[in-house]
Design a protein around this motif. Structure first.
Motif, PDB file in Angstrom:
ATOM      1  N   SER A 149       0.841  -1.201   0.000  1.00 18.20           N
ATOM      2  CA  SER A 149       0.000   0.000   0.000  1.00 18.20           C
ATOM      3  C   SER A 149       0.875   1.248   0.000  1.00 18.20           C
ATOM      4  O   SER A 149       2.082   1.171  -0.251  1.00 18.20           O
ATOM      5  N   GLY A 150       0.261   2.388   0.307  1.00 19.22           N
ATOM      6  CA  GLY A 150       1.004   3.645   0.332  1.00 19.22           C
ATOM      7  C   GLY A 150       1.907   3.725   1.565  1.00 19.22           C
ATOM      8  O   GLY A 150       2.927   4.419   1.561  1.00 19.22           O
ATOM      9  N   GLY A 151       1.534   3.029   2.629  1.00 20.83           N
ATOM     10  CA  GLY A 151       2.295   3.116   3.873  1.00 20.83           C
ATOM     11  C   GLY A 151       3.066   1.852   4.202  1.00 20.83           C
ATOM     12  O   GLY A 151       3.957   1.875   5.056  1.00 20.83           O
ATOM     13  N   GLY A 209       3.633   1.771  -2.861  1.00 20.83           N
ATOM     14  CA  GLY A 209       2.690   2.831  -3.245  1.00 20.83           C
ATOM     15  C   GLY A 209       3.337   4.206  -3.143  1.00 20.83           C
ATOM     16  O   GLY A 209       3.107   5.093  -3.971  1.00 20.83           O
ATOM     17  N   ASP A 230       3.837   7.058  -5.923  1.00 19.40           N
ATOM     18  CA  ASP A 230       3.432   8.453  -5.710  1.00 19.40           C
ATOM     19  C   ASP A 230       4.600   9.410  -5.965  1.00 19.40           C
ATOM     20  O   ASP A 230       4.431  10.473  -6.567  1.00 19.40           O
ATOM     21  N   GLY A 245      -0.212   6.153  -8.101  1.00 19.81           N
ATOM     22  CA  GLY A 245      -0.367   4.777  -8.581  1.00 19.81           C
ATOM     23  C   GLY A 245      -1.254   4.654  -9.818  1.00 19.81           C
ATOM     24  O   GLY A 245      -0.812   4.179 -10.873  1.00 19.81           O
ATOM     25  N   PRO A 246      -2.513   5.104  -9.711  1.00 17.99           N
ATOM     26  CA  PRO A 246      -3.404   4.953 -10.864  1.00 17.99           C
ATOM     27  C   PRO A 246      -2.945   5.768 -12.075  1.00 17.99           C
ATOM     28  O   PRO A 246      -3.129   5.345 -13.216  1.00 17.99           O
ATOM     29  N   GLY A 296      -3.668  -0.905  -1.143  1.00 21.09           N
ATOM     30  CA  GLY A 296      -4.087  -0.061  -2.269  1.00 21.09           C
ATOM     31  C   GLY A 296      -3.400  -0.390  -3.587  1.00 21.09           C
ATOM     32  O   GLY A 296      -4.011  -0.280  -4.661  1.00 21.09           O
ATOM     33  N   ASN A 348      -3.458  -2.386  -8.834  1.00 23.87           N
ATOM     34  CA  ASN A 348      -2.660  -2.334 -10.068  1.00 23.87           C
ATOM     35  C   ASN A 348      -2.903  -3.588 -10.928  1.00 23.87           C
ATOM     36  O   ASN A 348      -2.611  -4.706 -10.509  1.00 23.87           O
ATOM     37  N   ASP A 397      -8.092   0.930   1.749  1.00 21.02           N
ATOM     38  CA  ASP A 397      -8.524   1.089   3.137  1.00 21.02           C
ATOM     39  C   ASP A 397     -10.053   1.030   3.219  1.00 21.02           C
ATOM     40  O   ASP A 397     -10.739   1.733   2.471  1.00 21.02           O
TER      41      ASP A 397
HETATM   42  O1  KG4 Z   1      -4.096   1.089   0.964  1.00 23.40           O
HETATM   43  P1  KG4 Z   1      -4.223   2.486   0.463  1.00 23.40           P
HETATM   44  O2  KG4 Z   1      -5.571   2.890  -0.059  1.00 23.40           O
HETATM   45  O3  KG4 Z   1      -3.829   3.516   1.576  1.00 23.40           O
HETATM   46  C1  KG4 Z   1      -2.560   3.852   2.009  1.00 23.40           C
HETATM   47  O4  KG4 Z   1      -1.763   2.996   2.416  1.00 23.40           O
HETATM   48  O5  KG4 Z   1      -2.293   5.081   1.962  1.00 23.40           O
HETATM   49  O6  KG4 Z   1      -3.122   2.672  -0.704  1.00 23.40           O
HETATM   50  C2  KG4 Z   1      -2.930   3.863  -1.384  1.00 23.40           C
HETATM   51  C3  KG4 Z   1      -1.719   3.664  -2.289  1.00 23.40           C
HETATM   52  C4  KG4 Z   1      -1.234   4.958  -2.926  1.00 23.40           C
HETATM   53  O7  KG4 Z   1       0.181   5.023  -2.779  1.00 23.40           O
HETATM   54  C5  KG4 Z   1      -1.624   4.800  -4.397  1.00 23.40           C
HETATM   55  O8  KG4 Z   1      -0.761   5.486  -5.287  1.00 23.40           O
HETATM   56  C6  KG4 Z   1      -1.543   3.307  -4.570  1.00 23.40           C
HETATM   57  O9  KG4 Z   1      -2.053   2.770  -3.370  1.00 23.40           O
HETATM   58  N1  KG4 Z   1      -2.351   2.835  -5.722  1.00 23.40           N
HETATM   59  C7  KG4 Z   1      -1.818   2.234  -6.802  1.00 23.40           C
HETATM   60  C8  KG4 Z   1      -2.894   2.012  -7.705  1.00 23.40           C
HETATM   61  N2  KG4 Z   1      -4.036   2.476  -7.118  1.00 23.40           N
HETATM   62  C9  KG4 Z   1      -3.685   2.972  -5.902  1.00 23.40           C
HETATM   63  N3  KG4 Z   1      -0.553   1.893  -7.081  1.00 23.40           N
HETATM   64  C10 KG4 Z   1      -0.314   1.299  -8.273  1.00 23.40           C
HETATM   65  N4  KG4 Z   1      -1.279   1.076  -9.195  1.00 23.40           N
HETATM   66  C11 KG4 Z   1      -2.574   1.400  -8.957  1.00 23.40           C
HETATM   67  N5  KG4 Z   1      -3.504   1.149  -9.881  1.00 23.40           N
END
Ligand code: KG4
Length: 334
Positions: free
Chosen positions: A137-139, A164, A168, A181-182, A270, A274, A302
């Motif tokens: 994820s992002g964290g 993630g 970013d 990510g997206p 998150g 992908n 989340d």
């Molecule tokens: O689990 P999450 O919703 O919350 C956090 O941990 O913050 O994950 C968010 C992360 C972000 O870094 C975002 O860029 C990434 O997931 N993310 C992706 C995609 N969709 C979201 N990374 C790669 N490809 C994606 N399609």
């Protein structure tokens, strides 16, 4: 037993009602915050917690309403206790403790990572225990051995950026926006993944830790000295970067499953949104005789439904949170 759960560890205010025994999600409500963080190119903790305060009651009420129930039907209140942003966590956790106190209900604080590791159980086709899980994820970016609904063993984690976070940061470098990510994934669809041969950071052989900071630097080094790369180069950079991340995540996950002698693998977090990661993990899993479980996107990012389930299992083992219990920003999963 119906569980009302709150999740506010980062930038989503989420609430859900789950029939935990049946593992049936009756409602799963989320209020996102991208609108307030996008101008800053990342999450601003102070803004996140203020928005949680504005939204938490409305989201909890929506969850009850969509589930067709009231607090009188709820048997347990669960909320994310950590890890995450302290100001954000405090909002959901304090709200949950207050509801529980007012209604004389048990309350349980949940480790956010446990929620992600169990989210796959919310699907009709769910794995049996034990299984190997990649949480990305992002964290967080980590591999876990999941022995039971309450026993998780971390096999390795990132030594620097989460995957993630790397998406970013690279998106920010390329001027694409946030969350990256997206946006990178969309650009990558038009690009050639072999255009740039970016480094794969395998670290020690048989190690299950990750590192993405070198990859980020490698992308920076090929950027033009002045100005932005043109559209074709941007697409190639995104495709090549994504390929490097996905290859490492997939191969380490497969190696971890083999080390555990598991036949089942689960993806969460998150970055599990992908498509390249999903299809490549599935394809490699098939080749290696592993069954790969990919939860729906609403349970990968989340959400409070996963917190409800993790809270229920923790409660069954005797966990409860008193009114004076605090949140935590970091903590190992145990
Ligand atoms: O689990 P999450 O919703 O919350 C956090 O941990 O913050 O994950 C968010 C992360 C972000 O870094 C975002 O860029 C990434 O997931 N993310 C992706 C995609 N969709 C979201 N990374 C790669 N490809 C994606 N399609």
């Amino acid at each position: 037993m119906l569980v009302l759960a709150l999740e506010s560890s980062c930038d989503d205010t989420a609430a859900a009602v789950v029939d935990a025994v049946e593992r049936r999600v009756l409602s799963n409500c989320i209020s996102g915050q991208n609108d307030i963080h996008t101008p800053f190119g990342g999450i601003v903790p102070e803004l996140a917690s203020r928005r949680h305060i504005e939204m938490v009651q409305a989201v909890a009420e929506a969850a009850l309403q969509q589930a067709g129930c009231t607090l009188a039907d709820i048997g347990l209140v669960a909320a994310t206790q950590g890890p995450g942003l302290v100001g954000s966590l405090l909002v959901g956790f304090t709200f949950a403790k207050a509801v529980a106190l007012a209604r004389n209900l048990p309350c349980v604080g949940v480790n956010h990572l446990a929620g992600h590791l169990l989210a796959c159980l919310l699907e009709a086709e769910a794995p049996d225990f034990p299984y190997t899980a990649l949480l990305v994820s992002g964290g967080n970016t980590a591999l876990f051995r999941v022995d039971s609904p309450t026993r998780f063993v971390c096999m390795g984690r990132t030594r620097d950026d989460a995957a993630g976070e790397a998406f970013d940061k690279v998106a920010k470098m390329l001027g694409l926006g946030y969350p990256g990510g997206p946006l990178i994934a969309r650009q990558a669809e038009q690009g050639n993944p072999a255009a740039f041969r970016f480094p794969r950071s395998w670290l020690d052989r048989d190690a299950f830790d990750f590192s993405f900071s070198g990859l980020k630097t490698a992308v920076r080094k090929v950027l033009p000295q002045t100005g932005r790369p043109d559209a074709a180069m941007t697409a190639d950079l995104c495709a090549s970067f994504q390929e490097a991340v996905v290859e490492v995540l997939v191969e380490k996950s497969i190696a971890a499953a083999h080390k555990n002698s598991h036949q089942q693998m689960v993806l969460g977090g998150g970055v599990a949104a992908n498509q390249r990661l999903r299809t490549h993990l599935q394809a490699r899993g098939l080749e290696e005789g592993l069954r790969v479980f990919l939860p729906a996107l609403q349970f990968c990012t989340d959400n409070a439904a996963m917190i409800a389930l993790a809270g229920f299992y923790a409660f069954q083992t005797g966990c409860q949170s008193g009114p004076n219990e605090d949140v935590y920003s970091r903590a190992a999963l145990h």
